[in-house]
Design a protein around this motif. Sequence first.
Motif, PDB file in Angstrom:
ATOM      1  N   MET A 158       1.298  -1.117   0.151  1.00 48.41           N
ATOM      2  CA  MET A 158      -0.351   0.233   0.228  1.00 48.41           C
ATOM      3  C   MET A 158       1.240   1.524  -0.219  1.00 48.41           C
ATOM      4  O   MET A 158       0.608   2.224  -0.769  1.00 48.41           O
ATOM      5  N   SER A 171     -10.999   0.121  -7.594  1.00 49.92           N
ATOM      6  CA  SER A 171      -9.961   0.649  -7.187  1.00 49.92           C
ATOM      7  C   SER A 171     -10.374   1.591  -6.038  1.00 49.92           C
ATOM      8  O   SER A 171      -9.310   1.621  -5.565  1.00 49.92           O
ATOM      9  N   GLY A 172     -11.140   0.918  -4.904  1.00 50.63           N
ATOM     10  CA  GLY A 172     -11.029   1.300  -4.010  1.00 50.63           C
ATOM     11  C   GLY A 172     -11.421   2.839  -3.434  1.00 50.63           C
ATOM     12  O   GLY A 172     -12.124   3.256  -2.815  1.00 50.63           O
ATOM     13  N   LYS A 173     -11.825   3.822  -5.093  1.00 48.00           N
ATOM     14  CA  LYS A 173     -13.129   4.911  -4.911  1.00 48.00           C
ATOM     15  C   LYS A 173     -13.761   4.413  -5.008  1.00 48.00           C
ATOM     16  O   LYS A 173     -14.710   3.691  -5.531  1.00 48.00           O
ATOM     17  N   LYS A 202     -14.210  -1.587   9.974  1.00 47.16           N
ATOM     18  CA  LYS A 202     -14.199  -3.470   9.505  1.00 47.16           C
ATOM     19  C   LYS A 202     -15.354  -3.513  10.210  1.00 47.16           C
ATOM     20  O   LYS A 202     -16.320  -4.357  10.321  1.00 47.16           O
ATOM     21  N   SER A 209      -7.770   1.921   5.001  1.00 43.10           N
ATOM     22  CA  SER A 209      -8.859   0.995   4.627  1.00 43.10           C
ATOM     23  C   SER A 209      -9.852   0.683   3.245  1.00 43.10           C
ATOM     24  O   SER A 209     -10.892   0.174   3.741  1.00 43.10           O
ATOM     25  N   ASP A 210      -8.892   1.235   2.044  1.00 39.93           N
ATOM     26  CA  ASP A 210      -9.578   0.468   0.825  1.00 39.93           C
ATOM     27  C   ASP A 210     -10.500   1.568   0.571  1.00 39.93           C
ATOM     28  O   ASP A 210     -11.472   1.534   0.455  1.00 39.93           O
ATOM     29  N   SER A 211     -10.972   2.488   1.506  1.00 37.26           N
ATOM     30  CA  SER A 211     -11.931   3.834   1.835  1.00 37.26           C
ATOM     31  C   SER A 211     -13.184   2.958   2.654  1.00 37.26           C
ATOM     32  O   SER A 211     -14.273   4.353   2.630  1.00 37.26           O
ATOM     33  N   ARG A 212     -12.884   2.113   3.088  1.00 35.91           N
ATOM     34  CA  ARG A 212     -13.833   1.935   4.764  1.00 35.91           C
ATOM     35  C   ARG A 212     -14.520   2.556   5.629  1.00 35.91           C
ATOM     36  O   ARG A 212     -15.201   2.846   5.858  1.00 35.91           O
ATOM     37  N   ASP A 263      -7.039   5.658   2.118  1.00 38.90           N
ATOM     38  CA  ASP A 263      -6.547   4.304   1.311  1.00 38.90           C
ATOM     39  C   ASP A 263      -5.910   3.071   1.579  1.00 38.90           C
ATOM     40  O   ASP A 263      -6.470   2.036   1.555  1.00 38.90           O
ATOM     41  N   PRO A 304     -19.560   2.390  -3.684  1.00 43.41           N
ATOM     42  CA  PRO A 304     -16.971   1.503  -3.670  1.00 43.41           C
ATOM     43  C   PRO A 304     -17.693   1.518  -5.122  1.00 43.41           C
ATOM     44  O   PRO A 304     -18.789   1.049  -5.782  1.00 43.41           O
TER      45      PRO A 304
END
Length: 360
Positions: free
Chosen positions: A4, A341-343, A120, A162-165, A160, A336
């Motif tokens: 990452m 992309s995670g965005k 999460k 957190s993958d946008s979580r 980033d 998402p």
Amino acid sequence: MTLMVFEIQKRESRTFKPISFDDYVARHLAANKDEKETDFRERLRHAVESKRAGQRCDCGEPIWAIGSAETGYSCFTCTTGESDPSEDFEIDMAVAPGTPTVEEMNRCLAEFKPLIKRVKTLLWEESQGKRRQWSHEYAFAMEIYEVVKGDAKRWPILNDASDSRVLDWLIPLPLNLAGAGLVQEAARLSLAWAEITEADNFLPDRAVLLAEAGLEQEARQQIRANIERFPKDAWVHIKAGAALRELKDLTGAEAYFRNGLELADKDYDREGALDYLIPLLRESGRVTEAADLEAAEQKRLREDEDDADVDIAHLPGSFDDEPLATQVAKVGRNDPCPCGSGKKYKKCCLDASVPAAATE
């Protein structure tokens, strides 16, 4: 270095592999045993400072700090004759002023790990239908705010990682809090997080939740501030209309819904404006006007589909033997992005000409 961290730095440094100042000095001295360390450190330090100050090569590109410490101030291409720097190093703190170094990112990741784990867990509990403790979630959201405020580098690293979580959890939280009776907490949270990210989401929702709570003066103040700040954002106008509708100002609400429809340049935005406007017209007794508006939109969509079919028919190759793709399920603008992309969808493929396949 974690994957990452590498990917964030790679993106920020335009594909160079980031390396810390001390690590590169050690690598260089190991390969150049006759080099005097103090001299090399001084040359490299000057090159890094010059790049951060905006020094450019004669060709106009930013200099390559590592190469400039050896051969004089020039960019990567002019130094090496190559165009792809992805296999070469650049000093992390030379990327750009304000860009976090690898050491800073690693420290942040270690600090953020328990926060991400808690988010999460909250999202998992929500997916399982477990009862949510809204006052605790509010306190946790403000705890994260305190962690990231005051340093613009920290929030992008956290989001980033957190993958946008974290953002996926935060965006609907103010309205959820208001729905649970925590209106003042929701208003404070929206205002706080708008300083950090997604002000165009948090502030319009703040106007709505204030209106739902009957706080007319505060809601109207927030609407005016939102329109002044985001005058061309269709959803800011749509949410302004939603807030005014809550305040029983149907004339004002209609005006903002129509503004949102006029500003909308994507089907999703038009659909959002019409989802508010058509029911308002019907409830106001203007059934024929509502039906005409709905029919006109359906006609427009059919014409767009026909145009798309014509375009597909003229693509190279034949699709005659292939079944047409099944209808794409709607993806929310804050969901998402289905491309992986995670965005968020609105920040990624919503602008693409062909919608990505996804589910609700």
